[in-house]
Scaffold this motif. Structure first.
Motif, PDB file in Angstrom:
ATOM      1  N   THR A  99      11.603 -10.874 -24.584  1.00  0.00           N
ATOM      2  CA  THR A  99      10.931 -11.964 -25.282  1.00  0.00           C
ATOM      3  C   THR A  99       9.445 -11.832 -25.001  1.00  0.00           C
ATOM      4  OG1 THR A  99      10.919 -14.358 -25.660  1.00  0.00           O
ATOM      5  CG2 THR A  99      11.214 -13.626 -23.387  1.00  0.00           C
ATOM      6  N   SER A 100       8.617 -12.230 -25.958  1.00  0.00           N
ATOM      7  CA  SER A 100       7.179 -12.070 -25.775  1.00  0.00           C
ATOM      8  C   SER A 100       6.490 -13.420 -25.704  1.00  0.00           C
ATOM      9  CB  SER A 100       6.566 -11.221 -26.896  1.00  0.00           C
ATOM     10  OG  SER A 100       6.742 -11.857 -28.137  1.00  0.00           O
ATOM     11  N   ASN A 101       5.274 -13.408 -25.145  1.00  0.00           N
ATOM     12  CA  ASN A 101       4.467 -14.620 -25.112  1.00  0.00           C
ATOM     13  C   ASN A 101       3.987 -14.925 -26.530  1.00  0.00           C
ATOM     14  OD1 ASN A 101       2.499 -12.661 -25.439  1.00  0.00           O
ATOM     15  ND2 ASN A 101       1.282 -13.285 -23.691  1.00  0.00           N
ATOM     16  N   THR A 105       1.265 -10.383 -26.518  1.00  0.00           N
ATOM     17  CA  THR A 105       0.598  -9.385 -25.685  1.00  0.00           C
ATOM     18  C   THR A 105       1.407  -8.985 -24.457  1.00  0.00           C
ATOM     19  OG1 THR A 105      -0.574 -11.157 -24.524  1.00  0.00           O
ATOM     20  CG2 THR A 105      -1.702 -10.132 -26.402  1.00  0.00           C
ATOM     21  N   LEU A 106       2.455  -9.723 -24.153  1.00  0.00           N
ATOM     22  CA  LEU A 106       3.276  -9.422 -22.982  1.00  0.00           C
ATOM     23  C   LEU A 106       4.734  -9.651 -23.336  1.00  0.00           C
ATOM     24  CD1 LEU A 106       3.410  -8.727 -19.916  1.00  0.00           C
ATOM     25  CD2 LEU A 106       3.396 -11.195 -19.512  1.00  0.00           C
ATOM     26  N   VAL A 107       5.579  -8.699 -22.987  1.00  0.00           N
ATOM     27  CA  VAL A 107       7.022  -8.805 -23.197  1.00  0.00           C
ATOM     28  C   VAL A 107       7.672  -8.874 -21.824  1.00  0.00           C
ATOM     29  CG1 VAL A 107       9.056  -7.678 -24.171  1.00  0.00           C
ATOM     30  CG2 VAL A 107       6.839  -7.477 -25.337  1.00  0.00           C
ATOM     31  N   VAL A 121      11.245  -8.057 -15.435  1.00  0.00           N
ATOM     32  CA  VAL A 121      10.537  -6.850 -15.865  1.00  0.00           C
ATOM     33  C   VAL A 121       9.529  -7.276 -16.921  1.00  0.00           C
ATOM     34  CG1 VAL A 121      12.291  -5.129 -15.273  1.00  0.00           C
ATOM     35  CG2 VAL A 121      12.421  -6.288 -17.472  1.00  0.00           C
ATOM     36  N   ALA A 122       8.372  -6.625 -16.930  1.00  0.00           N
ATOM     37  CA  ALA A 122       7.302  -6.994 -17.868  1.00  0.00           C
ATOM     38  C   ALA A 122       6.619  -5.749 -18.380  1.00  0.00           C
ATOM     39  CB  ALA A 122       6.283  -7.893 -17.171  1.00  0.00           C
ATOM     40  N   GLY A 123       6.219  -5.792 -19.646  1.00  0.00           N
ATOM     41  CA  GLY A 123       5.527  -4.663 -20.260  1.00  0.00           C
ATOM     42  C   GLY A 123       4.918  -5.049 -21.582  1.00  0.00           C
ATOM     43  N   ASN A 124       4.442  -4.060 -22.301  1.00  0.00           N
ATOM     44  CA  ASN A 124       3.801  -4.298 -23.598  1.00  0.00           C
ATOM     45  C   ASN A 124       4.763  -4.130 -24.755  1.00  0.00           C
ATOM     46  OD1 ASN A 124       1.274  -4.818 -22.454  1.00  0.00           O
ATOM     47  ND2 ASN A 124       0.935  -2.630 -22.191  1.00  0.00           N
ATOM     48  N   GLU A 125       5.974  -3.630 -24.496  1.00  0.00           N
ATOM     49  CA  GLU A 125       6.979  -3.525 -25.559  1.00  0.00           C
ATOM     50  C   GLU A 125       8.363  -3.696 -24.998  1.00  0.00           C
ATOM     51  OE1 GLU A 125       8.116   0.623 -26.869  1.00  0.00           O
ATOM     52  OE2 GLU A 125       6.002   0.900 -26.382  1.00  0.00           O
TER      53      GLU A 125
END
Length: 125
Positions: A99-101, A105-107, A121-125
Motif C-alpha cells: 500500500t502506498s502513502n 512516494t512510499l510503498v 518493509v518499505a520501498g518505492n515500488e
C-alpha cells in the motif's frame, strides 16, 4: 539532539530458524561469537547482524483510537510485493500491503515472521 534507533532485536523460540528466515529474506549475516545476557537470549544462540548502514533510521509516532499498541520497524527493500511474497514463501504471513502513502512516494507492507513478530518493509515500488 534527538536519540536515534541504535539496535533492534527479533526474539523467538526457534532462533536458528529465524536467522535463516531473515538471511534468505533480507540477506542478513550473523556473528554468533558475541555474548549476551541470558535474560535476552540463550548466550550461545544470539546472532549479531553485520552493520546494515552508516545512516540513521527514520521513525514516527502515530495511531488513534482504532489502533492497537505495537512496536515495529521497517526494512528497506527494492520491491515491497516481492519481499512480501518471499516472506510468505519462507513461512511468514502477509498482514497488509503493498500500500502506498497518499502522495504515492512510499510503498509499505507488513508481515508476521514464523514466530509471529510483526515486521514492516518499505520501498518505492
Amino acid at each position: 539532539m534527538p536519540n536515534a534507533v541504535v539496535h533492534f532485536e527479533i526474539i523467538g523460540s526457534h532462533p536458528e530458524s529465524l536467522r535463516s528466515f531473515y538471511n534468505r529474506l533480507f540477506g542478513w549475516e550473523y556473528d554468533l561469537s558475541g555474548k549476551v545476557s541470558d535474560t535476552v537470549s540463550e548466550p550461545e544462540n544470539y546472532g549479531f547482524i553485520s552493520p546494515l548502514s552508516d545512516i540513521g533510521v527514520a521513525g514516527g509516532v502515530g495511531g488513534g483510537e482504532a489502533f492497537s499498541p505495537q512496536t515495529l520497524f521497517y526494512v528497506g527493500v527494492e520491491n515491497v510485493e516481492e519481499a512480501l511474497a518471499l516472506a510468505e514463501q519462507l513461512g511468514g504471513n502477509r498482514i497488509i500491503g503493498p500500500t502506498s502513502n497518499p502522495a504515492g512516494t512510499l510503498v509499505i507492507g507488513r508481515f508476521k515472521d514464523p514466530e509471529g513478530n510483526l515486521i514492516g518493509v518499505a520501498g518505492n515500488e
